[in-house]
Enzyme design. Sequence first.
Site, PDB file in Angstrom:
ATOM      1  N   LEU A   1     -30.200 -34.247  -1.515  1.00 60.14           N
ATOM      2  CA  LEU A   1     -30.917 -34.816  -0.366  1.00 60.14           C
ATOM      3  C   LEU A   1     -31.662 -33.734   0.404  1.00 60.14           C
ATOM      4  O   LEU A   1     -32.717 -33.989   0.970  1.00 60.14           O
ATOM      5  CB  LEU A   1     -29.929 -35.497   0.579  1.00 60.14           C
ATOM      6  CG  LEU A   1     -29.368 -36.832   0.126  1.00 60.14           C
ATOM      7  CD1 LEU A   1     -28.199 -37.243   0.999  1.00 60.14           C
ATOM      8  CD2 LEU A   1     -30.439 -37.905   0.161  1.00 60.14           C
ATOM      9  N   GLY A   2     -31.090 -32.560   0.436  1.00 61.09           N
ATOM     10  CA  GLY A   2     -31.758 -31.478   1.146  1.00 61.09           C
ATOM     11  C   GLY A   2     -30.868 -30.270   1.254  1.00 61.09           C
ATOM     12  O   GLY A   2     -29.690 -30.303   0.889  1.00 61.09           O
TER      13      GLY A   2
ATOM     14  N   GLY B   1     -25.642 -25.516   4.101  1.00 57.46           N
ATOM     15  CA  GLY B   1     -25.152 -26.430   3.071  1.00 57.46           C
ATOM     16  C   GLY B   1     -26.229 -27.124   2.282  1.00 57.46           C
ATOM     17  O   GLY B   1     -27.397 -27.196   2.692  1.00 57.46           O
ATOM     18  N   GLU B   2     -25.793 -27.595   1.121  1.00 57.57           N
ATOM     19  CA  GLU B   2     -26.632 -28.465   0.310  1.00 57.57           C
ATOM     20  C   GLU B   2     -26.047 -29.854   0.436  1.00 57.57           C
ATOM     21  O   GLU B   2     -24.828 -30.019   0.374  1.00 57.57           O
ATOM     22  CB  GLU B   2     -26.596 -28.036  -1.147  1.00 57.57           C
ATOM     23  CG  GLU B   2     -27.368 -26.770  -1.402  1.00 57.57           C
ATOM     24  CD  GLU B   2     -27.237 -26.287  -2.848  1.00 57.57           C
ATOM     25  OE1 GLU B   2     -28.068 -25.483  -3.246  1.00 57.57           O
ATOM     26  OE2 GLU B   2     -26.295 -26.709  -3.540  1.00 57.57           O
ATOM     27  N   VAL B   3     -26.922 -30.828   0.606  1.00 58.21           N
ATOM     28  CA  VAL B   3     -26.416 -32.188   0.809  1.00 58.21           C
ATOM     29  C   VAL B   3     -26.817 -33.045  -0.379  1.00 58.21           C
ATOM     30  O   VAL B   3     -27.995 -33.103  -0.752  1.00 58.21           O
ATOM     31  CB  VAL B   3     -26.944 -32.775   2.134  1.00 58.21           C
ATOM     32  CG1 VAL B   3     -26.329 -34.135   2.385  1.00 58.21           C
ATOM     33  CG2 VAL B   3     -26.613 -31.842   3.293  1.00 58.21           C
TER      34      VAL B   3
ATOM     35  N   ASP C   1     -25.895 -28.223  19.366  1.00 52.02           N
ATOM     36  CA  ASP C   1     -27.003 -28.069  18.404  1.00 52.02           C
ATOM     37  C   ASP C   1     -27.791 -29.390  18.292  1.00 52.02           C
ATOM     38  O   ASP C   1     -28.174 -29.798  17.198  1.00 52.02           O
ATOM     39  CB  ASP C   1     -26.435 -27.654  17.041  1.00 52.02           C
ATOM     40  CG  ASP C   1     -27.476 -26.967  16.167  1.00 52.02           C
ATOM     41  OD1 ASP C   1     -28.551 -26.611  16.688  1.00 52.02           O
ATOM     42  OD2 ASP C   1     -27.214 -26.794  14.956  1.00 52.02           O
TER      43      ASP C   1
ATOM     44  N   GLY D   1     -29.815 -27.115   3.938  1.00 53.04           N
ATOM     45  CA  GLY D   1     -29.883 -26.528   5.268  1.00 53.04           C
ATOM     46  C   GLY D   1     -29.529 -25.072   5.160  1.00 53.04           C
ATOM     47  O   GLY D   1     -29.435 -24.541   4.052  1.00 53.04           O
ATOM     48  N   SER D   2     -29.332 -24.437   6.303  1.00 52.76           N
ATOM     49  CA  SER D   2     -29.024 -23.014   6.209  1.00 52.76           C
ATOM     50  C   SER D   2     -27.589 -22.784   5.736  1.00 52.76           C
ATOM     51  O   SER D   2     -27.278 -21.724   5.221  1.00 52.76           O
ATOM     52  CB  SER D   2     -29.263 -22.332   7.554  1.00 52.76           C
ATOM     53  OG  SER D   2     -28.893 -23.184   8.589  1.00 52.76           O
TER      54      SER D   2
HETATM   55  N1  LIG Z   1     -25.705 -38.023   5.832  1.00 53.54           N
HETATM   56  C1  LIG Z   1     -26.900 -37.721   5.386  1.00 53.54           C
HETATM   57  N2  LIG Z   1     -27.696 -38.665   4.874  1.00 53.54           N
HETATM   58  C2  LIG Z   1     -28.929 -38.361   4.434  1.00 53.54           C
HETATM   59  N3  LIG Z   1     -29.451 -37.119   4.445  1.00 53.54           N
HETATM   60  C3  LIG Z   1     -28.698 -36.121   4.923  1.00 53.54           C
HETATM   61  C4  LIG Z   1     -27.390 -36.363   5.417  1.00 53.54           C
HETATM   62  N4  LIG Z   1     -26.874 -35.195   5.839  1.00 53.54           N
HETATM   63  C5  LIG Z   1     -27.822 -34.273   5.629  1.00 53.54           C
HETATM   64  N5  LIG Z   1     -28.916 -34.808   5.078  1.00 53.54           N
HETATM   65  C6  LIG Z   1     -30.152 -34.109   4.705  1.00 53.54           C
HETATM   66  O1  LIG Z   1     -29.818 -32.901   4.052  1.00 53.54           O
HETATM   67  C7  LIG Z   1     -30.614 -31.834   4.513  1.00 53.54           C
HETATM   68  C8  LIG Z   1     -29.769 -30.654   4.948  1.00 53.54           C
HETATM   69  O2  LIG Z   1     -28.765 -31.107   5.821  1.00 53.54           O
HETATM   70  P1  LIG Z   1     -28.310 -30.319   7.126  1.00 53.54           P
HETATM   71  O3  LIG Z   1     -29.543 -29.988   7.900  1.00 53.54           O
HETATM   72  O4  LIG Z   1     -27.289 -31.091   7.837  1.00 53.54           O
HETATM   73  O5  LIG Z   1     -27.669 -29.027   6.508  1.00 53.54           O
HETATM   74  P2  LIG Z   1     -27.216 -27.767   7.336  1.00 53.54           P
HETATM   75  O6  LIG Z   1     -26.898 -26.677   6.380  1.00 53.54           O
HETATM   76  O7  LIG Z   1     -26.154 -28.159   8.280  1.00 53.54           O
HETATM   77  O8  LIG Z   1     -28.532 -27.450   8.117  1.00 53.54           O
HETATM   78  P3  LIG Z   1     -28.706 -26.675   9.475  1.00 53.54           P
HETATM   79  O9  LIG Z   1     -27.380 -26.135   9.868  1.00 53.54           O
HETATM   80  O10 LIG Z   1     -29.698 -25.647   9.126  1.00 53.54           O
HETATM   81  O11 LIG Z   1     -29.225 -27.677  10.455  1.00 53.54           O
HETATM   82  C9  LIG Z   1     -31.491 -32.395   5.609  1.00 53.54           C
HETATM   83  O12 LIG Z   1     -32.776 -32.619   5.077  1.00 53.54           O
HETATM   84  C10 LIG Z   1     -30.881 -33.695   5.963  1.00 53.54           C
HETATM   85  O13 LIG Z   1     -31.865 -34.645   6.290  1.00 53.54           O
END
Ligand SMILES: Nc1ncnc2c1ncn2[C@@H]1O[C@H](COP(=O)(O)OP(=O)(O)OP(=O)(O)O)[C@@H](O)[C@H]1O
Length: 573
Positions: free
Chosen positions: A115-116, A121-123, A232, A118-119
């Site tokens: 899905l994406g 994690g990978e989702v 945040d 982030g810094s």
């Molecule tokens: N529950 C979810 N349903 C759909 N998309 C999601 C979900 N959780 C995260 N994503 C998508 O996954 C991507 C990365 O998620 P997220 O930003 O939460 O990761 P992160 O590592 O916590 O990022 P950061 O700490 O940099 O904000 C984003 O594009 C987000 O839209």
Amino acid sequence: MMSVTMETNLSTTPLPLPVHFAHAEQSFSLKKRRLPFSSDSSSPHSSPVCLSRTLPPRPSAKGGCGSVSRVFTPRPSLWSPLSRSLIETQHPASLYDPGKPQSFFSQCFTHLGLLGRGSFGEVYKVLSHRDGRQYAVKRSVHRFRGGRERTWSVGEAGNHERLGPHPHILAFIAAWEEGDRLHIQTELCCTNLQLHAENQPANMDEATAWAYLCDLLLALQHLHSQGFVHLDVKPANVFLTRSGRLKLGDFGLMMELQPGGGGPVNGRGREDAQEGDPRYMAPELLRGEYGPAADVFSLGVSILELVCNMEVPKGGEGWQQLRKGCLPTEFTNVLSDELQTVLKMMLASEPLERASVPQLLSLPSVRRRLWRRRLSLFLQETALRVASLYQSTMLLSWKLWLFLRLPWLPSWKTPAPCTPPRDSWEKEFALPLTLWSSNARGSLEDDTVFMQEPLEHSMDLSPSFPERVRSRLSMGSTSTPLQRSPLRTPSPSPCLAPSAAHSSPSTHLRFDHSRSGTPPVYPDFPGSHRSRRGGSSRRLLEGEAEGTLSWDLSIEPKNLLRMFEDTAREDLR
Ligand SMILES: Nc1ncnc2c1ncn2[C@@H]1O[C@H](COP(=O)(O)OP(=O)(O)OP(=O)(O)O)[C@@H](O)[C@H]1O
């Protein structure tokens, strides 16, 4: 006198900036929209590199350790549940067997896509084998780089679970650790608010901004009432469901505060609070003061950014201005007075002067929108539920229809029956065949028009049974085949002569086709080698390639009725 001078100096001194504000922007600017329809980067319509899409500067690693591969030797990836939901419920061995080499993740989920990123994690979008539903699973990119990072990650999952369910908080499902990585399973959403806003062709209207403000105030109300601060809040950490409901997520920086406004419960401090995105960060966090007011400020900046389509500065003069309570009038003067007032209340520079979430929720302008929003979400979600119910009903009836037709399906391999001469065929079979073919939408299985049992065996034909009907039956029928029973019988004859079929005293007809390289042509039925119904005959002929077949076919009583009617009609004529 001396103290007055000092105060003046202090009030004009710019606020200290976080150490990682390396690329500070100087002023406010209009946000560039992403144009989703072009992927060609050379094209003038391709997606511009939007600053809001670049990740905010972050310290290199939580816990401040070097690369894991240099510090730790790889260990076997042990699975351990972290959430109550996993600890308290046993996974059946059929679902997860720790003895298998596959991970818990791959045993319990089907990976449907990324899905994406982030810094941290990978989702992934996943399908749970447990309940057949789709979820999102966030997996930390790096392995834990020490005890502190692990505690931090486990704390994130624990806090999210402790928040409990709320209509505007991303639902927590489970968390576990595997291969020194944190995995958090949450509900699946469509996108996040930042991406959603950037993909909109037009600017967000004020009504939508009010609706979003209401959703997120409710989310913060729940979070603050549980003794947490998010720290945040930003559009990228807000998720959208199919109905357009907003859900606050990403609790990586969330802190639990001691009751009575004390410091953080879990010993996290100033540094941790400053890890949030600088664009949305409340000024007091830089002084080491954190409380619910910081979330109100971040929400104010988020709404300002969305409704004004404004690029929020990461630092510099614009950043300082916003933290002094000065809204960029070149953007905000198009907004209604009501919204400007609410934004000013949210963006007050001092946390004590800033409106709290309960205060904001009790404002008449907010209350009015709140019930409108509730109503609109209720209607949207009801419509979606009805649509999905309709969809599943349709799917179920389609499956039922398919199941009922299943016995016929293999008959598409049935060879074309030998037919009586055209004249006779047209006269005797045209009507029922047309009815039948329209019923079956021209599918090939309909071409098996035979009887399985001798009719006299299956039906009691009394002496009063009209002779003409008897004669019709003896010629075969276009009745719905009751059962197909292909018998492989070696037959030297390429096709049973229609005359033979006619002359049979029994209604039990047997047609044999021997395999030949070319499609058989039935001389008594011109055009019978061509399709009567498009491609069906073609496929039927393909079925002949399987070898010599013979077919037993039968008549259903309902078709007898039709024959009676036909006979009566002819008698009338
Ligand atoms: N529950 C979810 N349903 C759909 N998309 C999601 C979900 N959780 C995260 N994503 C998508 O996954 C991507 C990365 O998620 P997220 O930003 O939460 O990761 P992160 O590592 O916590 O990022 P950061 O700490 O940099 O904000 C984003 O594009 C987000 O839209």
